[in-house]
Scaffold this active site. Structure first.
Site, PDB file in Angstrom:
ATOM      1  N   ASP A 183       3.082  -4.376   8.175  1.00 34.46           N
ATOM      2  CA  ASP A 183       1.904  -3.791   7.780  1.00 34.46           C
ATOM      3  C   ASP A 183       0.804  -4.501   7.807  1.00 34.46           C
ATOM      4  O   ASP A 183       0.137  -5.679   6.978  1.00 34.46           O
ATOM      5  CB  ASP A 183       2.012  -2.946   6.298  1.00 34.46           C
ATOM      6  CG  ASP A 183       0.284  -2.530   6.196  1.00 34.46           C
ATOM      7  OD1 ASP A 183      -0.940  -2.165   6.490  1.00 34.46           O
ATOM      8  OD2 ASP A 183       0.525  -1.824   4.768  1.00 34.46           O
ATOM      9  N   GLN A 211      -4.730  -4.950   6.336  1.00 38.74           N
ATOM     10  CA  GLN A 211      -5.796  -6.019   6.875  1.00 38.74           C
ATOM     11  C   GLN A 211      -5.440  -7.335   7.680  1.00 38.74           C
ATOM     12  O   GLN A 211      -6.563  -8.227   6.922  1.00 38.74           O
ATOM     13  CB  GLN A 211      -5.306  -6.435   4.738  1.00 38.74           C
ATOM     14  CG  GLN A 211      -5.557  -5.216   3.700  1.00 38.74           C
ATOM     15  CD  GLN A 211      -6.615  -4.561   3.887  1.00 38.74           C
ATOM     16  OE1 GLN A 211      -8.119  -5.443   4.226  1.00 38.74           O
ATOM     17  NE2 GLN A 211      -6.800  -3.727   3.785  1.00 38.74           N
ATOM     18  N   LYS A 216     -10.894  -0.744   9.976  1.00 36.22           N
ATOM     19  CA  LYS A 216     -10.741  -1.965   8.736  1.00 36.22           C
ATOM     20  C   LYS A 216     -11.026  -3.677   9.817  1.00 36.22           C
ATOM     21  O   LYS A 216     -11.116  -4.483   9.348  1.00 36.22           O
ATOM     22  CB  LYS A 216      -9.729  -2.396   8.458  1.00 36.22           C
ATOM     23  CG  LYS A 216      -9.050  -1.397   7.707  1.00 36.22           C
ATOM     24  CD  LYS A 216      -7.294  -1.447   6.606  1.00 36.22           C
ATOM     25  CE  LYS A 216      -7.693  -0.001   5.882  1.00 36.22           C
ATOM     26  NZ  LYS A 216      -7.915   0.289   4.514  1.00 36.22           N
ATOM     27  N   HIS A 252       0.900  -1.524  -0.313  1.00 35.00           N
ATOM     28  CA  HIS A 252       0.582   0.204   0.137  1.00 35.00           C
ATOM     29  C   HIS A 252       0.581   0.998  -0.167  1.00 35.00           C
ATOM     30  O   HIS A 252       2.223   1.067   0.112  1.00 35.00           O
ATOM     31  CB  HIS A 252      -1.180  -0.133   1.361  1.00 35.00           C
ATOM     32  CG  HIS A 252      -1.531   1.105   1.038  1.00 35.00           C
ATOM     33  ND1 HIS A 252      -1.770   2.093   1.974  1.00 35.00           N
ATOM     34  CD2 HIS A 252      -3.837   1.196   0.926  1.00 35.00           C
ATOM     35  CE1 HIS A 252      -2.685   2.817   1.949  1.00 35.00           C
ATOM     36  NE2 HIS A 252      -3.456   2.107   1.280  1.00 35.00           N
ATOM     37  N   CYS A 294      -4.765   2.644  -3.542  1.00 37.46           N
ATOM     38  CA  CYS A 294      -3.583   2.596  -3.378  1.00 37.46           C
ATOM     39  C   CYS A 294      -2.417   1.657  -3.583  1.00 37.46           C
ATOM     40  O   CYS A 294      -2.036   2.188  -2.158  1.00 37.46           O
ATOM     41  CB  CYS A 294      -3.903   3.127  -1.906  1.00 37.46           C
ATOM     42  SG  CYS A 294      -4.914   4.875  -1.679  1.00 37.46           S
TER      43      CYS A 294
HETATM   44  N1  PMP Z   1      -2.021  -0.518   4.486  1.00 33.76           N
HETATM   45  C1  PMP Z   1      -3.046  -1.989   3.926  1.00 33.76           C
HETATM   46  C2  PMP Z   1      -3.064  -3.471   3.214  1.00 33.76           C
HETATM   47  C3  PMP Z   1      -4.227  -1.025   4.112  1.00 33.76           C
HETATM   48  O1  PMP Z   1      -4.938  -1.751   3.220  1.00 33.76           O
HETATM   49  C4  PMP Z   1      -4.502   0.247   4.067  1.00 33.76           C
HETATM   50  C5  PMP Z   1      -5.641   0.487   4.175  1.00 33.76           C
HETATM   51  N2  PMP Z   1      -6.312   0.892   2.879  1.00 33.76           N
HETATM   52  C6  PMP Z   1      -3.003   1.038   5.371  1.00 33.76           C
HETATM   53  C7  PMP Z   1      -1.932   0.144   4.714  1.00 33.76           C
HETATM   54  C8  PMP Z   1      -3.456   2.447   5.732  1.00 33.76           C
HETATM   55  O2  PMP Z   1      -4.117   1.979   6.583  1.00 33.76           O
HETATM   56  P1  PMP Z   1      -5.148   3.245   7.259  1.00 33.76           P
HETATM   57  O3  PMP Z   1      -5.517   4.126   5.334  1.00 33.76           O
HETATM   58  O4  PMP Z   1      -6.263   3.044   7.911  1.00 33.76           O
HETATM   59  O5  PMP Z   1      -3.756   3.912   7.620  1.00 33.76           O
END
Ligand code: PMP
Length: 411
Positions: free
Chosen positions: A204, A207, A230, A127, A368
């Protein structure tokens, strides 16, 4: 552990008022869970209860409400510690989400300990929030970013990681589960190899937190970040886990109230962890309500979650893969309940809009993960991501809607 047979999806759905509505004249089918999952009543009730009974600033007050608010806030820290099996509650830092957790590590650890010529390894399916903070760090320190390539199936190979890992590698940061593809990465093996090479590791877990039992001690990761929104929790709250020994050696991320021990104009000394990294008034209410989300997941149990999500994934594959022109993007053997796809000749945005017209919420675009999309030489995908409250019937309705849309496009 076995699946709790007293739990049913029908009962779970009753706890989510938001699911029981019509969108564009059709019952809502919410398949955008990888972006943000819905919140059960226990979470919204906790939020309301906090504001209606206990609202006060934490840690500093001696009056009753301040004490209640502080206790509730710190109870969530303990719940988060239990949730990921951290050794100590002080290793849990509240952030506004995964993004902030990764930025915190990049700045508070990376800026202090990395230097020109050092290397940081990430994967090709990250991401943006696990790419850009490291790019900023590279600009600031002269370190270099290396990327584990992604296979056509959406997997990474440990051999490729081995080739990149050298004595220059100082930090390895990988996504546990890809938001775009659903791939579950072999993070335990990556962490073990990185440690053997002397590198610090970050996961990270955005998910992973809603789908997998995370055990930071078993994984042995140095840092792990995840987001409340999430995992059936509120927006604006997340957790950074870090090993005590590392957190103690790091510089503060931001300066302000709460993170200090003593301030003079000449010199300031810092508070102990975790407060050293929690400058200013935090998002108290959402942190308090986040505990209800953790307990909601614990109440269902990961066995049930996993069984339900795998049933949805399986049904999705059976019903969707046969649709005219359907191409799945991300076919890893080990993946979670995400189906990313393209339909020949139909733009993902058109599909997203036409599905929304039928009450079906999916995500379209690059999710993203632009470098990953570039790798597949596509602009983006349509992504359907399932949560525990989704049903096999919803998948069938989705598949029928998609078939009809495609037929209309072809006619
Ligand atoms: N890493 C992953 C794998 C994600 O799916 C996301 C959110 N789509 C993020 C990081 C970023 O999370 P946040 O927007 O809650 O900071």
């Amino acid at each position: 552990m076995s699946v709790d047979t007293s739990i049913s999806v029908d009962e779970i759905r009753k706890e989510f008022p938001v699911l029981h509505q019509q969108v564009n004249g059709k019952p809502l089918i919410y398949f955008d869970n990888a972006a943000t999952s819905q919140t059960p009543e226990c979470v919204t009730n906790a939020l309301i209860h906090y504001y209606q009974n206990d609202n006060a600033n934490i840690h500093r007050g001696i009056h009753t409400l301040a004490e209640r608010a502080t206790t509730a806030f710190e109870e969530t820290r303990k719940a988060a510690q239990r949730f990921i099996n951290a050794g100590e509650a002080e290793e849990i830092i509240f952030t506004k989400g995964t993004t902030e957790g990764i930025n915190l590590v990049a700045q508070a650890y990376g800026r202090k300990f990395l230097k020109a010529g050092d290397e940081i390894i990430i994967s090709g399916m990250e991401h943006h929030s696990n790419i850009v903070p490291w790019q900023l760090l590279c600009e600031q320190t002269g370190a270099n970013l290396k990327v584990i390539p992604v296979q056509p199936s959406g997997e990474i190979l440990l051999e490729d990681f081995d080739r990149l890992l050298t004595d220059k590698t100082k930090l390895v940061s990988v996504v546990y589960i890809s938001n775009s593809l659903g791939t579950v990465n072999p993070v335990a093996e990556i962490i073990a190899k990185a440690h053997a090479a002397g590198a610090v590791t970050m996961v990270d877990g955005a998910q992973a937190a809603p789908h997998h039992q995370i055990d930071v001690q078993a994984l042995d990761c140095d840092f792990l970040a995840f987001s409340g929104h999430k995992m059936y929790g509120p927006t604006g709250v997340g957790v950074l886990y870090g090993k005590r020994a590392l957190l103690e050696r790091m510089d503060p991320y931001q300066g302000g109230g709460e993170m200090i021990r003593e301030v003079t104009f000449e010199k300031t000394t810092y508070n102990d962890i975790p407060y050293k990294f929690e400058a200013g008034t935090p998002n108290i209410a959402d942190v308090v309500a986040f505990k209800a989300a953790i307990e909601f997941i614990e109440g269902i149990g990961f066995e049930f979650l996993h069984q339900q999500e795998m049933a949805l994934l399986q049904r999705g594959k059976e019903r969707l893969y046969s649709i005219d022109g359907f191409t799945p993007i991300g076919t890893a053997a080990h993946k979670t309940s995400v189906i990313s796809f393209l339909i020949d000749g139909v733009h993902p945005f058109d599909l997203g809009m036409l599905l929304d017209a039928r009450g079906i919420a999916v995500r379209t675009g690059h999710h993203c993960t632009q470098p990953l999309m570039d790798h597949f030489q596509i602009e983006g995908t349509v992504r359907a991501s399932f949560a525990v409250y989704n049903t096999v019937e919803e998948i069938d309705t989705f598949a029928e809607a998609l078939s009809e849309i495609v037929k209309k496009f072809r006619s």
